[in-house]
Design an enzyme around this catalytic site. Structure first.
Site, mmCIF file in Angstrom:
data_model
loop_
_atom_site.group_PDB
_atom_site.id
_atom_site.type_symbol
_atom_site.label_atom_id
_atom_site.label_comp_id
_atom_site.label_asym_id
_atom_site.label_seq_id
_atom_site.Cartn_x
_atom_site.Cartn_y
_atom_site.Cartn_z
ATOM 1 N NE ARG A 164 -4.059 -1.828 2.400
ATOM 2 C CZ ARG A 164 -3.886 -2.607 3.475
ATOM 3 N NH1 ARG A 164 -3.079 -2.826 4.514
ATOM 4 N NH2 ARG A 164 -5.028 -3.760 3.333
ATOM 5 C CE1 TYR A 198 -9.055 -5.949 -1.499
ATOM 6 C CE2 TYR A 198 -10.070 -4.894 -3.796
ATOM 7 C CZ TYR A 198 -9.753 -6.075 -2.909
ATOM 8 O OH TYR A 198 -9.524 -7.453 -3.270
#
Ligand SMILES: *Cc1c(COP(=O)(O)O)cnc(C)c1O
Length: 404
Positions: free
Chosen positions: A220, A227
């Site tokens: 991330r 997501y």
């Protein structure tokens, strides 16, 4: 005195140590409800505190000191087809992490005085596929960072410092973990700074730090959605509980470093005077030795004492928790010797010399495995005068009558 009577009856300082600071820090995390997350305040506080301690720009925490090595190599693009030079006198992770990123470890022998990577052996091990060197600061003494950094810079190789033994160690006044592209840290229960488990990377490079943070948190990136995954990392996050315990332990580390140095000074001086006993060498550029272990060579052929294993057992009976250390060079483990790894992913080929791991000629490491005794670091948290218990026990266990 017969060797069955302990020289030392009083217990040595225990490890890990704790006081109300750990309990209070843990209570705060419990009650905050902020138990996890890369932005948990306890995690950020420890990362800041450890970066300040090291005088490093960035500290990125992770689950352990094995994964930290993998993240470091992945962040620098080291993988299939690459070779990484490592020492053979080290814990498994230094070399297994290389295999985990599908690169091949190449073992270079150690220096007979310090048991750290021998820079000349590193030079000899460099080939067209070499991409990095992982130096271990064995027992808490910095590897020869002057030469290793110079070799890596000239050859365009990355330098990773496996600093799992060396929290607070310094070379020419500069803390280890700040010399290479990455310093790699373990906070596993036996280490000199521990959160039970845990690990970290230190670096001064903002881009490498950002990539390591991304890999550590499932690929991330800050500013994107939870997501959105950009790279192949994993959930390698430290918990807030571990971070809180680590911050409490870090506050005690400077005093512990000073104590271990004072105790080691007594052992260095007094053990060297005994027949068949030779403490490891201390490089003049080692300004702080972290003493994760106190290691010394034991040569029964010089003292007439019992063999290594018996010598250690005798020391244990006398109240000194001695062990024989790494029993064989790491490449002789079946993992390497039998190539029980992903041969295809690592681009290993039969003609590839460095991977005939069981045939490697590592005479200095072989000898170190055969004649070295380790004492744990918590023993060095006693008072310097108490080191006489160690000296007296070593003298008794190593004399000729003890073996008779
Ligand atoms: C402990 C250790 C590691 C790995 O640390 P973990 O946190 O146990 O994964 C790596 N290298 C060396 C030299 C170690 O002693």
């Amino acid at each position: 005195m017969p060797t069955s009577n302990p020289v030392r009856v009083k217990p040595w300082p225990s490890w890990p140590l704790h006081d109300t600071a750990e309990a209070e820090a843990l209570r705060q995390v419990v009650e905050s409800g902020e138990w996890n997350g890369v932005d948990a305040s306890a995690v950020l506080a420890f990362e800041r505190a450890y970066a300040g301690f090291l005088d490093a720009e960035h500290v990125i925490t992770c689950t352990n000191g094995t994964v930290s090595l993998e993240i470091a190599m992945t962040a620098m693009g080291i993988g299939s087809g690459d070779e990484v030079i490592v020492p053979p006198y080290t814990f498994l992770a230094t070399a297994s992490a290389v295999l985990k990123v599908n690169a091949l470890p190449v073992f270079a022998d150690i220096d007979p005085g310090t048991y750290n990577l021998d820079p000349d052996a590193v030079v000899a091990a460099i080939g067209p596929r070499t991409s990095a060197v992982i130096a271990v600061h064995f027992a808490g003494q910095p590897a020869d960072l002057d030469r290793l950094r110079d070799i890596c810079a000239r050859q365009g190789l990355a330098l990773i410092e496996d600093s799992a033994h060396a929290h607070g160690a310094a070379w020419n006044g500069q803390l280890v973990g700040t010399f290479g592209q990455f310093g790699s840290w373990s906070f596993q229960g036996s280490k000199n700074l521990t959160g039970g488990e845990g690990g970290a990377l230190s670096t001064d490079d903002a881009l490498l730090a950002a990539t390591a943070r991304e890999l550590r948190n499932c690929g991330r990136r800050p500013g994107f959605d939870w997501y959105d995954h950009f790279s192949l990392g994993g959930n390698w996050r430290l918990t807030a509980f571990q971070a809180a315990v680590l911050s409490a332990g870090l506050a005690r580390l400077p005093e512990q470093l000073a104590r271990r140095e004072a105790c080691a000074e007594v052992l260095d001086r007094e053990l060297a005077a005994l027949p068949g006993i030779a403490p490891l060498a201390r490089d003049a550029r080692t300004t702080v030795h972290a003493h994760h272990l106190y290691a010394f060579r034991y040569r029964p052929e010089e003292s007439g004492g019992p063999p290594l294993e018996e010598f250690c057992t005798a020391l244990q009976r006398l109240g000194v928790p001695a062990t024989p250390g790494y029993p064989r060079p790491l490449p002789r483990q079946p993992l390497f010797a039998e190539r029980n790894f992903d041969v295809k992913a690592t681009a290993w080929r039969p003609e590839h010399q460095p991977t005939r791991y069981d045939e490697l000629n590592l005479p200095v490491c072989e000898r170190a495995c055969a004649e070295t005794v380790w004492l744990p670091h918590n023993l060095l948290l006693a008072d310097p005068e108490e080191m006489w218990d160690v000296v007296n026990a070593v003298a008794l266990a190593g004399n000729a009558e003890a073996s008779a």
